[in-house]
Design a protein around this motif. Structure first.
Motif, PDB file in Angstrom:
ATOM      1  N   TYR A 145     -65.427 -12.373   1.548  1.00 11.29           N
ATOM      2  CA  TYR A 145     -64.433 -11.427   1.024  1.00 11.29           C
ATOM      3  C   TYR A 145     -64.334 -10.253   1.999  1.00 11.29           C
ATOM      4  O   TYR A 145     -65.353  -9.680   2.399  1.00 11.29           O
ATOM      5  N   ASP A 146     -63.101  -9.893   2.359  1.00  9.21           N
ATOM      6  CA  ASP A 146     -62.975  -8.755   3.281  1.00  9.21           C
ATOM      7  C   ASP A 146     -62.517  -7.470   2.594  1.00  9.21           C
ATOM      8  O   ASP A 146     -62.401  -6.428   3.245  1.00  9.21           O
ATOM      9  N   GLY A 147     -62.243  -7.542   1.299  1.00 12.76           N
ATOM     10  CA  GLY A 147     -61.953  -6.314   0.543  1.00 12.76           C
ATOM     11  C   GLY A 147     -60.591  -5.699   0.809  1.00 12.76           C
ATOM     12  O   GLY A 147     -60.326  -4.577   0.387  1.00 12.76           O
ATOM     13  N   LYS A 148     -59.709  -6.423   1.473  1.00 14.37           N
ATOM     14  CA  LYS A 148     -58.407  -5.831   1.821  1.00 14.37           C
ATOM     15  C   LYS A 148     -57.307  -6.104   0.789  1.00 14.37           C
ATOM     16  O   LYS A 148     -56.506  -5.236   0.479  1.00 14.37           O
ATOM     17  N   TYR A 149     -57.249  -7.336   0.311  1.00 17.26           N
ATOM     18  CA  TYR A 149     -56.196  -7.704  -0.637  1.00 17.26           C
ATOM     19  C   TYR A 149     -56.794  -8.563  -1.729  1.00 17.26           C
ATOM     20  O   TYR A 149     -57.844  -9.174  -1.549  1.00 17.26           O
ATOM     21  N   ILE A 150     -56.088  -8.614  -2.854  1.00 18.07           N
ATOM     22  CA  ILE A 150     -56.445  -9.589  -3.859  1.00 18.07           C
ATOM     23  C   ILE A 150     -55.150 -10.243  -4.341  1.00 18.07           C
ATOM     24  O   ILE A 150     -54.115  -9.579  -4.454  1.00 18.07           O
ATOM     25  N   PHE A 151     -55.225 -11.557  -4.535  1.00 19.10           N
ATOM     26  CA  PHE A 151     -54.070 -12.348  -4.956  1.00 19.10           C
ATOM     27  C   PHE A 151     -54.287 -12.800  -6.392  1.00 19.10           C
ATOM     28  O   PHE A 151     -55.414 -13.109  -6.784  1.00 19.10           O
ATOM     29  N   VAL A 152     -53.201 -12.872  -7.140  1.00 20.06           N
ATOM     30  CA  VAL A 152     -53.287 -13.385  -8.507  1.00 20.06           C
ATOM     31  C   VAL A 152     -52.070 -14.247  -8.804  1.00 20.06           C
ATOM     32  O   VAL A 152     -51.048 -14.146  -8.121  1.00 20.06           O
ATOM     33  N   ASN A 153     -52.219 -15.063  -9.827  1.00 23.63           N
ATOM     34  CA  ASN A 153     -51.144 -16.005 -10.166  1.00 23.63           C
ATOM     35  C   ASN A 153     -50.561 -15.746 -11.548  1.00 23.63           C
ATOM     36  O   ASN A 153     -51.161 -15.053 -12.364  1.00 23.63           O
ATOM     37  N   ASP A 154     -49.408 -16.303 -11.791  1.00 22.04           N
ATOM     38  CA  ASP A 154     -48.791 -16.331 -13.122  1.00 22.04           C
ATOM     39  C   ASP A 154     -48.589 -17.793 -13.479  1.00 22.04           C
ATOM     40  O   ASP A 154     -47.787 -18.488 -12.853  1.00 22.04           O
ATOM     41  N   LYS A 155     -49.312 -18.254 -14.463  1.00 18.94           N
ATOM     42  CA  LYS A 155     -49.209 -19.656 -14.859  1.00 18.94           C
ATOM     43  C   LYS A 155     -47.851 -19.974 -15.480  1.00 18.94           C
ATOM     44  O   LYS A 155     -47.308 -21.055 -15.263  1.00 18.94           O
ATOM     45  N   CYS A 156     -47.305 -19.063 -16.277  1.00 21.46           N
ATOM     46  CA  CYS A 156     -46.120 -19.398 -17.082  1.00 21.46           C
ATOM     47  C   CYS A 156     -44.848 -19.511 -16.252  1.00 21.46           C
ATOM     48  O   CYS A 156     -44.112 -20.477 -16.384  1.00 21.46           O
ATOM     49  N   ASN A 157     -44.614 -18.492 -15.432  1.00 17.53           N
ATOM     50  CA  ASN A 157     -43.439 -18.501 -14.565  1.00 17.53           C
ATOM     51  C   ASN A 157     -44.004 -18.480 -13.155  1.00 17.53           C
ATOM     52  O   ASN A 157     -44.287 -17.405 -12.642  1.00 17.53           O
ATOM     53  N   PRO A 158     -44.206 -19.651 -12.550  1.00 17.01           N
ATOM     54  CA  PRO A 158     -45.120 -19.755 -11.402  1.00 17.01           C
ATOM     55  C   PRO A 158     -44.844 -18.730 -10.314  1.00 17.01           C
ATOM     56  O   PRO A 158     -43.820 -18.765  -9.660  1.00 17.01           O
ATOM     57  N   ARG A 159     -45.802 -17.812 -10.171  1.00 21.78           N
ATOM     58  CA  ARG A 159     -45.645 -16.729  -9.211  1.00 21.78           C
ATOM     59  C   ARG A 159     -47.006 -16.347  -8.651  1.00 21.78           C
ATOM     60  O   ARG A 159     -48.036 -16.581  -9.288  1.00 21.78           O
ATOM     61  N   VAL A 160     -46.968 -15.760  -7.476  1.00 23.04           N
ATOM     62  CA  VAL A 160     -48.187 -15.239  -6.855  1.00 23.04           C
ATOM     63  C   VAL A 160     -47.926 -13.792  -6.477  1.00 23.04           C
ATOM     64  O   VAL A 160     -46.863 -13.463  -5.936  1.00 23.04           O
ATOM     65  N   ALA A 161     -48.890 -12.917  -6.778  1.00 24.14           N
ATOM     66  CA  ALA A 161     -48.749 -11.499  -6.441  1.00 24.14           C
ATOM     67  C   ALA A 161     -49.817 -11.085  -5.441  1.00 24.14           C
ATOM     68  O   ALA A 161     -50.929 -11.630  -5.431  1.00 24.14           O
ATOM     69  N   VAL A 162     -49.466 -10.120  -4.614  1.00 27.32           N
ATOM     70  CA  VAL A 162     -50.382  -9.545  -3.620  1.00 27.32           C
ATOM     71  C   VAL A 162     -50.655  -8.098  -4.016  1.00 27.32           C
ATOM     72  O   VAL A 162     -49.714  -7.311  -4.171  1.00 27.32           O
ATOM     73  N   ILE A 163     -51.918  -7.766  -4.190  1.00 28.26           N
ATOM     74  CA  ILE A 163     -52.303  -6.390  -4.505  1.00 28.26           C
ATOM     75  C   ILE A 163     -53.051  -5.813  -3.312  1.00 28.26           C
ATOM     76  O   ILE A 163     -53.999  -6.425  -2.804  1.00 28.26           O
ATOM     77  N   ASN A 164     -52.613  -4.654  -2.861  1.00 28.99           N
ATOM     78  CA  ASN A 164     -53.234  -3.986  -1.717  1.00 28.99           C
ATOM     79  C   ASN A 164     -54.419  -3.168  -2.225  1.00 28.99           C
ATOM     80  O   ASN A 164     -54.250  -2.293  -3.082  1.00 28.99           O
ATOM     81  N   LEU A 165     -55.590  -3.445  -1.697  1.00 25.72           N
ATOM     82  CA  LEU A 165     -56.783  -2.739  -2.175  1.00 25.72           C
ATOM     83  C   LEU A 165     -56.988  -1.402  -1.476  1.00 25.72           C
ATOM     84  O   LEU A 165     -57.964  -0.709  -1.746  1.00 25.72           O
TER      85      LEU A 165
END
Lengths: 654, 654
Positions: A145-165
């Motif tokens: 883990y480099d601590g820079k970003y974290i990614f998450v998903n949406d199961k219902c309406n398939p999507r991926v989000a990028v969060i800047n740490l």
């Protein structure tokens, strides 16, 4: 005084001294009487019903004022659509980050550019204002883990989000109309070249309609490889690609690492291709999909797939380059291995040699041997094909072995000592077992119905051990009741010793976490304040930023532009005069630079509330559609004269 | 073994025995090695840097698995728009209740009737999807919290919400266009006859426009008395009324009790009637409103006002019956008493004899004497009138006395021993002082910038003492960093002894609480499950409820009606076939009765997610606007075959 240099007797003596001190109320002993605050440890144990183990647990988790936690855990918020940041071992929730769901405290989606991030996530023209987040994944460098970003998903309406740490703000949401739901997401390759998203419930690719009776022919799954640009911190849809898969329900995935670098593995359920139809005389999906003794572990060589995509051997569907199933078969980059019935977890071992699968209707964990799988695929040593021509490898020839675990094994995580920890749903325990000799060494009860579990740095090439969190789906009687909808229960377990010890029960007050990731605290290095005029949406100084003395109101062709500053304890300007029907552009800069000197800006009647952390600039657009007098004010208690940090939007009738 | 029967020596001996046991890891000692879990108390104190006071604090707050908290604290979520339920002393957050902001985990505002509650809160045709919640108030019976309902306010778009504590669900939102912002809300009369909401930033009454230069003539404040029907658990707008007030900024209020039953008191700031205008050459409001040495405490006889309203001496503005200011003056139900500059807190003592006001630019708390105020008003003994003719009482003739507190006193709460506790913002301490002799007895530091504070049962006629929570607006360095937007810090303080002791620092991960209320845990008695078919929106069995075996799909004149059940682990029907453009009505009943067996129902592409707690029925309406295949599934992990609890909405093209 150093503990290790003391004899046993000295330690007891010191302890008595300490606890006697505590019994007198410590430093404030002179002010203390005989009651409450002056109670001693023993009396507290009795009054509060604490066992010796509770005392140890309390002291292992209590984190005094001003001291920080050792780890951060980032847990998905389930259908709350937000990401939950938790300190470990204190188990205090540090932040809910708005991701798929608008959240006004953060001003996320309430008037400024953060709304554009949410809008990116709309699908096929429809506004989606929530998400079902399951599996967060940190960006990695070399499998760490480099601590820079974290990614998450949406199961219902398939999507991926990028969060800047750097600022804990959601920066991007991507979605492909190729698929209509997902689950096996997000998982990253060891250097975060790709973020992986795998469909769950099969549908015709590209969002078109087909009767469900054409399931076998027209319904499909797919695994999407979202290309990530680490420098820009953005997913690049144009450089992303997908692989078409049969209409099984693909489930969780994990990327290879070290020995298995270049591979990705993915479970499937419902290789029976049942799709329910209870009122139409068919069995419910839960039984229709549980007929076969084995389902298929999908083995995909993503580096090879990347080359195939680069070579243009793709077909574009709904804007996504897709490697068709036949191409994947022809190129030898996709094969199946039978796996225990209705599997759920799919977890690559830290050294990358194995893939642990828990068949949730089985009593074992199965460790697949990546070297054996790769060798068979290289040699095209297949035992059969599925109905779509995907080659099938021999089960026994592909495994390292199995470990007897208990009924309902789900997910497996790892420590630094060669142990694996598997959540066992039906038995509702965590089972600790040895990866080396596949023996279960301890089970610990959980309350209740454990789903995922997480260990410190557990999905890296070098887990830390130390802490494990059991993510229990039900809490029932664990906490003071709060109506029919109950919190879930995260149980913190100490795994630093030979024996697991329960430390803490933590209710989840909002959202239904599925998976989490736990990272060393010193890897997370967020900024304290923005530079003045910094716009978090672009991570640049905003061209419309304003400084003190330059505030102004300008009527332009497109509307009224207000260049505003915020500082304790006023907005300038504090009176904004417009005409009914005017479009209003508020360009607001916080000129604060003291840490935590956050302002908010809310405008009555306009459904607007933005958060102005120190230095932040944001731009707000709205139409003053109705004549009237609308107070605006600071929503973050910023100073003694915070209530006076207010102004008026005056909308004169036409 | 009973502590009280042991000698000091025996206690120390027992303590050593206990801690030695703990040192060996307690019951699991045989499995434990020398490391981690087996560490002893002393070693833990050293390893984790815990002082003796920290050990005491840890043991006073740590709440072992399965044990419940002594108190619930309900804290407002500020501009998060939700209500936060916290266990005390563990300081674990038990639930966020969606109130003014849609929240998908609870399914609040995502497809079913809960959305109608949010829609009730729209103002003047505009959809408002957030709120700025400040001051929660429990329903009371005889001046005691009765644990049945809690009320909260929205400062930005003046609204009051009712939350039913039988299921912790928001049941009603009311709003009046009479005012355009508020702050002094919610406060209840001792038997919850009325819920009080007071405007903050003056505007022309009724939402009309007037130039701000006509402030003195046309801008006004108002106090609304929302009539509450305890039996129905609903506010009755038609039986509510308001009192017109001068265009000062009315601030916090509190209702009289016991000795002062029938009265309500309310602060004001900005009796200068400044309204900013920085770019127009005027001083900012923060200085314009800080010129006078004194502002006005508003004293209102609400029982008399109720009679005046009943007698029809009102004028209806924006649907609200308003007692005009002149009527209030003529009837002798409104008077002012000078109060220290820019006051904030306004808190009636438990016995009702006094009203404590903190002038935030002052160094004292002032205790007003209700008997003296009432007597002067009865005798019409006034020392002057304000510009609107409101009679003014003599300051010195209206007070019991003042207590030297420190710079920036805000709010005051009470214990069971005659002490008051005041938050002192600028000095950032809690000051404990004696109500009897007006002497400060102790101050304790807070970190940082304390706003409100709350004690156990503190706003009742019989406070419990025991615990105090300091609600600090800034946390700065207290917790592991989470970017520029930081949590607030609730500090739990033990006030059971003679000396206040800090017990716990708790970050607030979402929202910006202002005030809170702390209630005995045994007063809160929520239901565990709904009766099958119960609709929380009506609290009745829904006429569209369905039972197993009766599920069906019916095409009617208005669209396709689906009568659906949910049970582990399927929805029936699980295939729903409609045509593009059809209106779809889903009538969904959970036929579960096991506690915590909650399902969710999410439909891809339709922005729908409802929460189905055991027994709950809800009705969903939507238009299937686009042809395609849309999976639906259960969003709450309910069983081993939860992933298989899914179905398909098939929308055939026209």
């Amino acid at each position: 005084m150093k503990v290790q240099q003391m004899t046993r007797l000295e330690r007891i003596a010191a302890l008595v001294a300490f606890t006697t001190l505590a019994a007198c109320g410590g430093r404030n002993s002179e002010q203390n009487g005989g009651g409450g605050a002056g109670s001693d440890v023993l009396a507290l144990m009795q009054t509060r019903g604490l066992s010796e183990q509770d005392v140890t647990a309390a002291l292992k988790t209590y984190t005094p004022t001003g001291k920080h936690d050792e780890y951060y855990t980032f847990a998905s918020g389930g259908h709350g659509g937000n990401l939950i940041v938790i300190g470990v071992p204190s188990m205090r929730i540090l932040k809910y980050i708005g991701v798929f769901t608008p959240e006004p405290w953060q001003g996320f989606g309430y008037g400024d550019e953060s709304g554009d991030v949410l809008t990116q996530g709309n699908r096929d023209g429809l506004t989606i204002t929530w998400g079902d987040m399951h599996h967060p994944a940190f960006s990695e460098t070399g499998g760490e883990y480099d601590g820079k970003y974290i990614f998450v998903n949406d199961k219902c309406n398939p999507r991926v989000a990028v969060i800047n740490l750097s600022d804990f703000v959601t920066q991007q949401i991507v979605s492909s109309q190729l698929i209509a739901s997902e689950h096996g997401s997000t998982f990253v390759t060891p250097d975060t070249d790709y973020v992986i998203e795998t469909s769950q419930y099969p549908t015709p690719l590209g969002g078109v309609y087909a009767p469900i009776e054409q399931w076998n022919e027209k319904y499909r799954g797919a695994m999407i490889f979202w290309k990530f640009d680490k420098q820009k911190g953005r997913i690049v849809p144009a450089e992303s690609f997908a692989i078409e898969l049969p209409p099984y329900m693909q489930d969780l995935a994990d990327c290879g690492k070290k020995a298995s670098d270049g591979w990705v593995f993915c479970n499937s359920i419902d290789t029976e291709r049942a799709y329910g139809g209870i009122l139409e005389g068919k069995p419910p999906l839960e039984s229709g999909s549980s007929q076969n003794d084995m389902d298929y572990l999908h083995c995909i060589n993503w580096r090879q797939a990347e080359q195939v995509a680069k070579a243009g051997k793709t077909e574009t569907i709904a804007g996504m380059r897709v490697i068709r199933m036949q191409t994947a078969i022809d190129e030898g980059l996709l094969a199946f291995v039978p796996e225990p019935k209705s599997p759920h977890g799919c977890d690559v071992t830290p050294d990358g040699t194995g893939v642990v699968v828990g068949g949730k209707l089985d009593t074992h964990t199965t460790v697949f041997d990546v070297a054996k799988i790769a060798a068979q695929m290289k040699e095209k040593k297949y035992v059969g094909k599925d109905p779509y021509g995907v080659p099938i490898l021999d089960f026994k020839g592909s495994i390292f072995g199995q470990c007897e675990i208990g009924l309902g094994p789900l997910h497996t995580v790892f420590d630094d000592k060669g142990f694996a920890y598997t959540s066992v749903f039906i038995e509702t325990v965590v089972a600790k077992w040895s990866l080396k000799d596949l023996k279960t060494v301890q089970k610990i009860d959980t309350h209740y119905n454990i789903g995922h579990l997480v260990t410190a740095e557990g999905d890296t090439v070098s887990p830390d051990g130390k802490y494990l969190i059991a993510m229990n789906k039900w809490s029932i009687d664990r906490f003071s009741p709060v109506g029919p909808l109950l919190p879930q229960n995260f149980q913190l377990i100490d795994i630093s010793g030979d024996s697991m010890q329960l430390l803490y029960d933590m209710p989840l007050p909002l959202g239904e976490p599925h998976n989490a990731q736990m990272i060393k605290a010193d890897k997370i290095k967020p900024i304290d304040v923005y530079a003045i005029g910094h716009n978090p949406a672009t991570h640049e100084i905003d061209p419309n930023m304003t400084v003190a003395g330059k505030e102004r109101i300008e009527r332009k062709a497109d509307g009224v532009h207000v260049y505003m500053t915020a500082v304790r304890s006023h907005f300038t300007p504090d009176i904004v005069r417009v005409k009914e029907g005017d479009k209003v552009f508020l360009h607001v800069t916080s000129v604060e630079q003291a840490r935590d000197a956050t302002h908010g800006l809310a405008i009555g009647g306009q459904n607007i509330n933005v958060s102005l952390e120190p230095g932040k600039h944001c731009n707000i657009e709205f139409v003053a559609g109705k004549a009237g007098v609308f107070p605006f004010y600071c929503t973050e208690f910023c100073s003694a004269l915070h209530l006076e940090m207010a102004g008026y939007l005056l909308v004169e009738p036409k």
